[in-house]
Design an enzyme around this catalytic site. Structure first.
Site, mmCIF file in Angstrom:
data_model
loop_
_atom_site.group_PDB
_atom_site.id
_atom_site.type_symbol
_atom_site.label_atom_id
_atom_site.label_comp_id
_atom_site.label_asym_id
_atom_site.label_seq_id
_atom_site.Cartn_x
_atom_site.Cartn_y
_atom_site.Cartn_z
ATOM 1 N N LYS A 10 0.828 -1.210 0.000
ATOM 2 C CA LYS A 10 0.000 0.000 0.000
ATOM 3 C C LYS A 10 0.870 1.271 0.000
ATOM 4 O O LYS A 10 2.075 1.203 0.232
ATOM 5 C CB LYS A 10 -0.943 -0.053 1.209
ATOM 6 C CG LYS A 10 -1.951 -1.206 1.123
ATOM 7 C CD LYS A 10 -2.970 -1.149 2.256
ATOM 8 C CE LYS A 10 -3.990 -2.271 2.133
ATOM 9 N NZ LYS A 10 -5.044 -2.181 3.189
ATOM 10 N N TYR A 50 -12.142 -1.689 -4.297
ATOM 11 C CA TYR A 50 -12.726 -1.868 -2.961
ATOM 12 C C TYR A 50 -14.249 -1.760 -2.971
ATOM 13 O O TYR A 50 -14.841 -1.515 -1.910
ATOM 14 C CB TYR A 50 -12.113 -0.862 -1.980
ATOM 15 C CG TYR A 50 -10.743 -1.266 -1.484
ATOM 16 C CD1 TYR A 50 -10.580 -2.360 -0.630
ATOM 17 C CD2 TYR A 50 -9.606 -0.562 -1.857
ATOM 18 C CE1 TYR A 50 -9.329 -2.743 -0.164
ATOM 19 C CE2 TYR A 50 -8.346 -0.935 -1.390
ATOM 20 C CZ TYR A 50 -8.221 -2.029 -0.546
ATOM 21 O OH TYR A 50 -6.978 -2.406 -0.077
ATOM 22 N N ASN A 113 -2.133 0.158 6.495
ATOM 23 C CA ASN A 113 -1.633 -1.060 7.139
ATOM 24 C C ASN A 113 -0.714 -1.885 6.246
ATOM 25 O O ASN A 113 -0.678 -3.106 6.331
ATOM 26 C CB ASN A 113 -2.802 -1.885 7.694
ATOM 27 C CG ASN A 113 -3.794 -2.302 6.633
ATOM 28 O OD1 ASN A 113 -3.614 -1.988 5.462
ATOM 29 N ND2 ASN A 113 -4.825 -3.025 7.031
ATOM 30 N N HIS A 116 -2.157 -5.415 1.433
ATOM 31 C CA HIS A 116 -3.453 -6.071 1.230
ATOM 32 C C HIS A 116 -3.214 -7.567 1.096
ATOM 33 O O HIS A 116 -2.169 -7.986 0.604
ATOM 34 C CB HIS A 116 -4.097 -5.545 -0.063
ATOM 35 C CG HIS A 116 -5.307 -6.334 -0.488
ATOM 36 N ND1 HIS A 116 -6.547 -6.115 0.059
ATOM 37 C CD2 HIS A 116 -5.456 -7.355 -1.375
ATOM 38 C CE1 HIS A 116 -7.421 -6.965 -0.482
ATOM 39 N NE2 HIS A 116 -6.779 -7.729 -1.358
ATOM 40 N N GLU A 127 -9.308 -10.393 -7.836
ATOM 41 C CA GLU A 127 -8.376 -9.289 -7.592
ATOM 42 C C GLU A 127 -7.159 -9.367 -8.515
ATOM 43 O O GLU A 127 -6.682 -8.337 -9.009
ATOM 44 C CB GLU A 127 -7.953 -9.283 -6.121
ATOM 45 C CG GLU A 127 -9.113 -8.917 -5.197
ATOM 46 C CD GLU A 127 -8.838 -9.122 -3.712
ATOM 47 O OE1 GLU A 127 -9.736 -8.798 -2.909
ATOM 48 O OE2 GLU A 127 -7.737 -9.596 -3.351
HETATM 49 N N1 UDP Z 1 -9.845 -0.366 6.910
HETATM 50 C C1 UDP Z 1 -9.947 0.852 7.562
HETATM 51 N N2 UDP Z 1 -10.657 0.910 8.737
HETATM 52 C C2 UDP Z 1 -11.268 -0.172 9.278
HETATM 53 C C3 UDP Z 1 -11.167 -1.417 8.608
HETATM 54 C C4 UDP Z 1 -10.447 -1.476 7.438
HETATM 55 O O1 UDP Z 1 -9.409 1.859 7.101
HETATM 56 O O2 UDP Z 1 -11.902 -0.067 10.345
HETATM 57 C C5 UDP Z 1 -9.081 -0.444 5.654
HETATM 58 C C6 UDP Z 1 -7.722 -1.146 5.816
HETATM 59 O O3 UDP Z 1 -6.800 -0.529 4.925
HETATM 60 C C7 UDP Z 1 -8.058 -2.556 5.395
HETATM 61 C C8 UDP Z 1 -9.036 -2.303 4.251
HETATM 62 O O4 UDP Z 1 -9.821 -1.197 4.708
HETATM 63 O O5 UDP Z 1 -6.912 -3.274 5.005
HETATM 64 C C9 UDP Z 1 -9.954 -3.461 3.908
HETATM 65 O O6 UDP Z 1 -10.624 -3.881 5.099
HETATM 66 P P1 UDP Z 1 -10.765 -5.428 5.435
HETATM 67 O O7 UDP Z 1 -11.758 -5.537 6.547
HETATM 68 O O8 UDP Z 1 -11.036 -6.199 4.189
HETATM 69 O O9 UDP Z 1 -9.324 -5.797 6.033
HETATM 70 P P2 UDP Z 1 -8.151 -6.720 5.427
HETATM 71 O O10 UDP Z 1 -8.800 -7.837 4.662
HETATM 72 O O11 UDP Z 1 -7.302 -5.820 4.563
HETATM 73 O O12 UDP Z 1 -7.395 -7.213 6.638
HETATM 74 MG MG MG Z 2 -10.193 -7.769 3.154
#
Ligand code: UDP
Ligand code: MG
Length: 138
Positions: A10, A50, A113, A116, A127
């Site tokens: 990211k 997304y 974070n 991905h 994806e």
């Molecule tokens: N995200 C965020 N706030 C939240 C949860 C998720 O900004 O409370 C962002 C974060 O970058 C995350 C992405 O949205 O990686 C996609 O969320 P997901 O729940 O799919 O998490 P992941 O699969 O990436 O662990």
């Molecule tokens: Mg996810």
């Protein structure tokens, strides 16, 4: 196809010059690179990627963040790739990620974070095909 997953380094990870270290961790973790692309997404592209999160409260911020700078998109191969990769990267929130995981080591926040990781075999293919035409055949 249970042997591939899709990842993006990211914008925070790329901007902080963690690209090489994170790719090294992927390889150390037993993943092989099947495809890789350095790209700066438009907000429209990030929003489309997304789309499954469009009703979530963090969606608009996430789209702005993911289009704020270049990323590295990759397809990785390993047995049980999706689950194995999510273990390697750790929890979404880096404050909850296990010691030694990529998000624990490199992430700035729950949004920024570092990486991905696909959440299912079906989404890994969807994806991957978003970025790489060769995966459309699966
Ligand atoms: N995200 C965020 N706030 C939240 C949860 C998720 O900004 O409370 C962002 C974060 O970058 C995350 C992405 O949205 O990686 C996609 O969320 P997901 O729940 O799919 O998490 P992941 O699969 O990436 O662990
Ligand atoms: Mg996810």
């Amino acid at each position: 196809m249970s042997n591939i997953t899709f990842t993006m380094l990211k914008p925070d990870a790329v901007a902080n010059n963690y690209t090489g270290a994170i790719i090294s961790d992927f390889i150390q973790g037993g993943f092989k690179i099947q495809a890789m692309k350095y790209i700066w997404l438009t907000a429209k592209q990030a929003g489309k990627f997304y789309d499954i999160h469009k009703e979530r409260p963090f969606y608009n911020d996430l789209v702005a963040y993911m289009s704020s700078g270049p990323i590295v998109a990759m397809v990785l191969e390993k047995d049980n790739a999706v689950e194995s990769f999510r273990t390697l990267i750790g929890a979404t929130d880096p404050t909850k990620a296990a010691e030694g995981t990529i998000r624990k080591k490199y992430a700035k926040s729950i949004e920024a974070n570092a990486v991905h990781g696909s959440d299912s075999d079906a989404n890994a293919i969807i994806e991957s095909s978003f970025f790489f035409s060769q995966f459309e055949r699966f």
